[in-house]
Scaffold this motif. Structure first.
Motif, PDB file in Angstrom:
ATOM      1  N   ASN A   1       0.817  -1.212   0.000  1.00 22.00           N
ATOM      2  CA  ASN A   1       0.000   0.000   0.000  1.00 22.00           C
ATOM      3  C   ASN A   1       0.855   1.269   0.000  1.00 22.00           C
ATOM      4  OD1 ASN A   1      -2.238   1.654   0.181  1.00 22.00           O
ATOM      5  ND2 ASN A   1      -2.392   1.469   2.420  1.00 22.00           N
TER       6      ASN A   1
ATOM      7  N   GLN B   1       2.775   2.863   3.071  1.00 24.24           N
ATOM      8  CA  GLN B   1       2.084   3.607   4.132  1.00 24.24           C
ATOM      9  C   GLN B   1       1.963   2.799   5.422  1.00 24.24           C
ATOM     10  OE1 GLN B   1      -1.922   4.848   3.156  1.00 24.24           O
ATOM     11  NE2 GLN B   1      -1.684   6.680   4.416  1.00 24.24           N
TER      12      GLN B   1
ATOM     13  N   ALA C   1       0.295   3.428   9.184  1.00 19.99           N
ATOM     14  CA  ALA C   1      -0.634   4.385   9.795  1.00 19.99           C
ATOM     15  C   ALA C   1      -0.810   5.540   8.802  1.00 19.99           C
ATOM     16  CB  ALA C   1      -0.147   4.824  11.164  1.00 19.99           C
ATOM     17  N   ASN C   2      -0.546   6.778   9.212  1.00 20.17           N
ATOM     18  CA  ASN C   2      -0.733   7.860   8.243  1.00 20.17           C
ATOM     19  C   ASN C   2       0.566   8.347   7.615  1.00 20.17           C
ATOM     20  OD1 ASN C   2      -3.516   7.950   8.339  1.00 20.17           O
ATOM     21  ND2 ASN C   2      -3.430   9.042  10.309  1.00 20.17           N
ATOM     22  N   GLU C   3       1.654   7.642   7.901  1.00 15.13           N
ATOM     23  CA  GLU C   3       2.959   8.057   7.360  1.00 15.13           C
ATOM     24  C   GLU C   3       3.312   7.223   6.134  1.00 15.13           C
ATOM     25  OE1 GLU C   3       5.359  10.150   8.989  1.00 15.13           O
ATOM     26  OE2 GLU C   3       3.633  10.779  10.216  1.00 15.13           O
ATOM     27  N   ILE C   4       4.026   7.840   5.214  1.00 16.99           N
ATOM     28  CA  ILE C   4       4.617   7.068   4.117  1.00 16.99           C
ATOM     29  C   ILE C   4       6.069   6.836   4.517  1.00 16.99           C
ATOM     30  CG2 ILE C   4       5.226   7.042   1.675  1.00 16.99           C
ATOM     31  CD1 ILE C   4       2.215   6.984   2.051  1.00 16.99           C
TER      32      ILE C   4
END
Ligand SMILES: Cc1ncc(COP(=O)(O)O)c(C=O)c1O
Length: 358
Positions: free
Chosen positions: A207, A210, A212-215
């Motif tokens: 995905n 990614q 959590a909300n970090e790349i």
């Protein structure tokens, strides 16, 4: 005009149509609750702690190699008789492929072949349950010791080693859900593992990197859609019925053709799902002419498999792997799908015997 008996047909019924329609109405099309349910169901089926659903069986192999850190300078051992995906995935990871030959009866590679190919550059071995026929799991595990095994069980959902289900051998094991496989999601695949850290890394890598909300890492998109998961969940309910019927059809073929062609054998105590019913033609028959003759008689027969080291994508591999080469050159896949009627199986048998002249 007689209708052609097809090589394969996915078994899609009203349940699948309803399940897909419900997803379309829901508006959530990608990586939602159905993907998660499908992952839990597949992991439970094989007795693994984690399943990570992805977009194809090839994607599953690519991510497995990446997570195991396979890259430039490494070697991956890979059976030569198969679809190109495991070797291509290894090459795309930057590794060299060490092709090995297969057993003449089981058409899978043995523990002895794996251990003979191992050297100081070997980073992983890909063990294949070719055509749904279980590899010799215990023997291979013993031969390879701590070397990481990726099990390419693309064809093998519903098959069993003598000691447990296919999909349970690798540090990462992979299934495919392409329409030629036992269950289909259209396109789709899954990685199975018991290692929590490997599972979370696979989730990140499928995905866009990614977490959590970090790349956190550069990565592609290998997600499964909710449409695919809805299909897969519905198909899973019929797995036992599908495999049982495939075994019945395979038994009809095997009883009727064992005297005129070579057939794949299954290790003692193991059970194949017969994803493919392969025959190897006797001397004097050529594969393409045989397939043309069958087609003229209303039967679609497939090319069985490749000797992957001989493909254009592996120029420079001039090793001789005679058994894989022999089976690839003379192997034909016969029609087999669960909705096939016994009369159609008998028709195929009669036409095969007619073309073989016996
Ligand atoms: C042994 C094997 N591995 C991998 C794959 C690739 O699966 P997919 O078509 O889902 O990418 C296949 C597909 O035929 C296969 O037979």
């Amino acid at each position: 005009m007689i209708a052609l008996i097809r090589l394969a047909k996915p078994w899609i019924g009203e349940d699948e149509q309803r399940a897909v329609a419900a997803v379309l109405e829901s508006g959530q099309l990608v990586q939602g609750p159905l993907v998660e349910r499908f992952e839990h169901a597949v992991a439970a089926l094989v007795g693994r702690s984690h399943a990570v659903a992805v977009s194809s069986g090839t994607a599953a192999l690519q991510l497995a190699l990446k997570v195991l850190g396979v890259g430039h300078g490494d070697e991956v051992i890979c059976p030569a008789l198969t679809w190109p995906s495991p070797a291509h995935a290894s090459r795309l990871a930057g590794a060299r492929v060490r092709f090995i030959d297969v057993d003449p009866n089981e058409w899978n590679s043995t523990g002895e072949a794996f251990s003979a190919a191992r050297n100081t550059d070997t980073k992983a071995a890909i063990v294949i349950d070719q055509f749904g026929n279980p590899a010799r799991a215990r023997e291979i595990r013993e031969a390879l010791g701590a070397l990481p095994i990726i099990e390419d069980a693309a064809c093998a959902i519903g098959s069993r080693f003598s000691e447990g289900p296919c999909g349970s051998l690798g540090v990462i094991s992979c299934f495919s859900f392409h329409p030629r496989k036992i269950l289909t999601t259209g396109e789709g695949g899954v990685c199975l593992t018991d290692d929590e850290a490997i599972a979370s890394r696979l989730r990140v890598l499928r995905n866009h990197g990614q977490l959590a909300n970090e790349i956190v890492v550069p990565a592609g998109n290998f997600r499964m859609t909710e449409i695919a998961a809805a299909l897969g969940l519905t198909q899973l309910q019929r797995l036992d019925e599908i495999v049982a019927r495939r075994r019945e059809i395979a038994a009809l073929y095997r009883d009727a053709l064992g005297d005129v062609v070579d057939l794949q054998t299954t290790p003692e105590g193991a059970e194949s799902n017969y994803q493919t019913l392969g025959i190897v033609l006797p001397q004097g028959q050529t594969r393409d002419a045989f397939r043309d003759e069958l087609r003229a008689r209303g039967v679609e027969a497939g090319l069985l498999s490749y000797a992957v080291h001989q493909l254009g994508s592996f120029t420079g591999h001039d090793e001789s792997l005679p058994i894989a080469e022999y089976i690839a050159a003379r192997g034909v896949a016969l029609p087999l799908y669960p909705q096939m009627r016994n009369a159609e199986v008998q028709e195929v048998i009669a036409r095969v015997r007619e073309v073989l002249g016996g």
